[in-house]
Design an enzyme around this catalytic site. Structure first.
Site, short mmCIF file in Angstrom:
data_model
loop_
_atom_site.label_atom_id
_atom_site.label_comp_id
_atom_site.label_asym_id
_atom_site.label_seq_id
_atom_site.Cartn_x
_atom_site.Cartn_y
_atom_site.Cartn_z
CG HIS A 166 -2.14 -0.79 1.15
ND1 HIS A 166 -2.72 -1.38 2.25
CD2 HIS A 166 -2.93 -1.12 0.09
CE1 HIS A 166 -3.80 -2.05 1.88
NE2 HIS A 166 -3.94 -1.90 0.57
CB CYS A 254 -4.17 0.00 8.37
SG CYS A 254 -2.53 0.06 7.67
#
Length: 263
Positions: A166, A254
């Protein structure tokens, strides 16, 4: 307040969190009870910094659902929530329960459609009229194209990444046109015009940090060089122990789904 959001959604880890998708060699040693404690502490830090937190119950059939950031990209300005289409097939479905919450909060809901994929962990929002999106194992060109159509008032720039899964594992926005960046995993060419705080190569995990506004930055415990570097640049590090989320390939970004003010 110079942060990008004032409200976030979080989801507590479930009993099944240990079964999350992770490449971390210590994945099997996840302590779910400790993860729950760490999550509670994380939420407390957010609240202490004036962030409104919407807390959701665990989704027991989705072990990764604690990493709620990936489920949607939410814009306050446009009153729009774009639901992700996960690049990781085992996570598809997590976005459906978030959809109901976002509807209740009054957002108009849009969907990333097949063959597009996008995950929130690849989306770097700035207050400079630019959003950077990682072109990754989880987010494809079609997903980025659809996102750009939903948010026409910002420039959406794709950033190819291959060494991290990511984008926000390698770069984060710290307000005032400044980014924390790990140049060995993210190409700095895409971020010309921004001021760089380069994160030491051996402290890559610390780059998954969250700007809380007023120069305060939430980062994982145990990364003294990064902490020192931030202090030297006038930032105030706020530390959280997120060892059990590190084991699940997640970090402090996250664990929350922000309602982005610039979008």
């Amino acid at each position: 307040m110079d942060r990008l959001f004032d409200t976030v959604i979080v989801r507590r880890p479930g009993e099944n969190y240990k079964s999350c998708v992770s490449t971390n060699p210590e994945h099997r040693s996840i302590d779910v009870n400790l993860a729950k404690k760490q999550h509670k502490e994380y939420v407390k830090i957010l609240k202490e910094n004036g962030i409104e937190v919407i807390e959701l119950e665990p989704l027991e059939n989705h072990p990764d659902s604690v990493f709620v950031q990936d489920t949607a990209i939410v814009g306050v300005n446009s009153n729009l929530a774009v639901l992700s289409r996960f690049g990781e097939p085992s996570r598809r479905g997590e976005e459906e329960s978030i959809k109901e919450v976002l509807k209740k909060e009054g957002f108009e809901i849009k969907h990333i459609k097949e063959p597009g994929t996008i995950e929130g962990g690849d989306v770097l929002v700035t207050d400079q009229g630019i959003v950077f999106v990682g072109l990754s194992q989880r987010t494809n060109t079609e997903g980025i194209k659809q996102l750009a159509q939903f948010f026409p008032n910002v420039k959406v720039v794709g950033v190819p990444i291959s060494k991290i899964f990511h984008l926000l594992s390698g770069i984060n926005y710290l307000g005032n046109k400044t980014v924390a960046i790990s140049p060995h995993v993210v190409d700095t060419e895409y971020f010309k015009g921004f001021k760089f705080i380069t994160i030491p190569e051996d402290e890559l995990y610390a780059n998954n940090m969250l700007y809380l506004g007023e120069k305060k930055v939430l980062l994982p415990e145990g990364y003294p060089k990064t902490e020192e570097k931030l202090r030297r640049e006038g930032f105030k590090p706020v530390l959280a122990n997120v060892s059990e989320f590190w084991k699940g390939d997640g970090g402090v970004t996250c664990l929350n789904l922000p309602f982005y003010k610039p979008l």
